[in-house]
Design an enzyme around this catalytic site. Structure first.
Site, PDB file in Angstrom:
ATOM      1  N   THR A 188      18.574   2.135  10.889  1.00  0.00           N
ATOM      2  CA  THR A 188      17.156   1.469  11.532  1.00  0.00           C
ATOM      3  C   THR A 188      16.634   0.018  12.139  1.00  0.00           C
ATOM      4  O   THR A 188      16.102  -0.207  11.747  1.00  0.00           O
ATOM      5  CB  THR A 188      15.441   2.000  10.682  1.00  0.00           C
ATOM      6  OG1 THR A 188      15.989   3.391  10.468  1.00  0.00           O
ATOM      7  CG2 THR A 188      14.747   1.790  10.769  1.00  0.00           C
ATOM      8  N   ASN A 400      10.026   4.381  -0.428  1.00  0.00           N
ATOM      9  CA  ASN A 400       9.640   5.646   0.567  1.00  0.00           C
ATOM     10  C   ASN A 400       9.012   7.063  -0.002  1.00  0.00           C
ATOM     11  O   ASN A 400       8.483   7.935   1.206  1.00  0.00           O
ATOM     12  CB  ASN A 400      11.457   5.926   0.736  1.00  0.00           C
ATOM     13  CG  ASN A 400      12.283   5.284   1.652  1.00  0.00           C
ATOM     14  OD1 ASN A 400      11.858   5.077   2.842  1.00  0.00           O
ATOM     15  ND2 ASN A 400      12.608   3.802   1.544  1.00  0.00           N
ATOM     16  N   SER A 405       1.606   6.213   3.308  1.00  0.00           N
ATOM     17  CA  SER A 405      -0.058   5.910   2.928  1.00  0.00           C
ATOM     18  C   SER A 405      -0.140   4.382   2.659  1.00  0.00           C
ATOM     19  O   SER A 405      -0.914   3.862   1.721  1.00  0.00           O
ATOM     20  CB  SER A 405      -0.063   6.925   2.029  1.00  0.00           C
ATOM     21  OG  SER A 405       0.976   6.862   0.940  1.00  0.00           O
TER      22      SER A 405
END
EC number: 2.3.1.35
Length: 405
Positions: A188, A400, A405
């Site tokens: 990523t 993770n 949130s």
């Protein structure tokens, strides 16, 4: 070659900016722009994941069909992946807004996104942000751009070098982000590299492909390959060196410098893995082939049991040789030697597949340092490879577990 301070804006002709467009909940900068004041040859490699984000799909086509571009606009906080046609429209709108503000064509601007998968990119925010970025471009903007593309990264990642090519000083500067969803075959990660070298598109593309295989494709944090991986380079030729059109000494000098930058950034990414406390470097020596050396070293850095042992500073070397064993590469386990090393010293844990009479106390001290190296001598041939990863900590799960949130 010498390393210099800076990132993309260390390169002549390149400006950058980073601003807050409201994509991140905490109000931090979340959009960036890198721009060349003249046409720049473009090359790049992208995720191997079958699920490719909207910007990746668009960039692949542009890099394939266009010789030059002018810049890259990036956003963090939203991956714009698994968003269908609406995602593609939003991605193009972001590029178009930047292009209009800069007075160039829409396809002169590449795009990158990183963040949560499956959420629609807010068009109003990214188009307004793109325009603000164009107004904010500066030769001092590299730091803000590097900070703006961070997600769970704990620090920004930049590197720049100078190298003499054809009697001219050529500069390479880059910024990257990546902390989680990091696995060989890219990560990523978003990496934008700028250079003022003059080089043909074909050779630039080949250099990028060669370099990625010994840098970004040799790191792993969590065995997850992202939907958004993008490693791209823009070369605007402003150094004034004779254009590199063949694999000569100039080409090799450039590729060596590009590799230095990519490896340094790859190691920074591995060290900054989500929740990580240690950088783990694994070198496999004397393998039967280059490919087998790479596969073996990756097997060790991706082993959760090895990563957990490094976190606990536990010299459980059986986990290392076990990982080598399930890599799919044939070797003689009764010939393997293993070492661990750090700034505290070096210790041989196994010789010819059997434990040495090593000190557990000294091994723990070595494994307690921030950077730990494992070396495996396979005694099968002459090929070596190095991979980089990190330890596996409680915080990885915490990060993770509540990422959205």
């Amino acid at each position: 070659m010498k390393e210099i301070i800076g990132g993309v804006t260390a390169v002549q002709g390149f400006t950058a900016a980073g601003i807050a467009a409201g994509l991140k909940k905490n109000g931090r900068n979340d959009m960036a722009l890198v721009f060349s004041d003249v046409d720049a040859v473009a090359a790049g490699v992208f995720t191997t994941n079958a699920v490719k984000a909207a910007p990746v799909q668009r960039d692949i086509e542009i890099v394939k069909t266009r010789k030059t571009v002018r810049g890259v606009v990036l956003n963090a906080g939203n991956a714009n992946a698994c968003t269908g046609e609406e995602g593609k429209k939003a991605d193009k709108a972001m590029a178009a807004a930047a292009a209009e503000a800069l007075g160039v064509e829409t396809d002169d601007i590449l795009t990158c996104s990183t963040g949560v998968i499956g959420q629609l990119l807010p068009v109003g925010k990214v188009t307004a942000g793109a325009k603000l970025l164009a107004e904010s471009l500066s030769s001092e903007g590299g730091d803000k751009a590097a900070q703006a593309i961070m997600t769970t990264d704990t620090y920004s990642k930049q590197c720049a070098v100078e190298v003499k090519i054809g009697g001219k000083t050529v500069t390479i500067g880059a910024m990257t982000k990546g902390s989680g969803m990091i696995h060989p075959n890219m990560a990523t990660m978003l990496c934008v590299t700028a250079s003022d070298v003059a080089m043909s598109k074909e050779l630039l593309q080949e250099a990028v492909r060669d370099v990625v295989n010994v840098s970004f494709n040799m790191i792993s944090v969590d065995r997850d390959t992202s939907t958004n991986d993008s490693y791209m380079i823009l070369a605007n030729g402003k150094a004034g060196n004779p254009e590199i059109t063949e694999k000569n000494a100039d080409y090799e000098a450039f590729k060596e410098a590009l590799c230095y930058v990519a490896v340094k950034l790859a190691k920074l990414m591995a060290a900054d893995g989500e929740g990580a406390t240690k950088l783990l470097e694994v070198t496999v020596k004397n393998a039967a082939s280059e490919e087998s050396a790479k596969v073996l070293s990756k097997a060790v850095i991706t082993s959760n049991l090895v990563k957990a042992a490094v976190f606990g500073s536990d010299a459980n070397w059986g986990r290392i040789i076990c990982a080598l064993g399930y890599s799919g590469i044939e070797f003689n386990p009764e010939a393997v030697d293993l070492w661990v090393e750090s700034e505290s010293g070096k210790l041989k844990l196994a010789e010819n597949g059997l434990a040495t009479d090593y000190s557990e106390e000294f091994a723990t001290k070595i494994l307690s340092d921030k950077e730990v190296t494992v070396t495996a001598d396979m005694k099968m041939g002459k090929y070596n490879a190095t991979a980089w990863g990190c330890d596996l900590t409680y915080d990885y799960v915490k990060i993770n577990g509540d990422y959205r949130s």
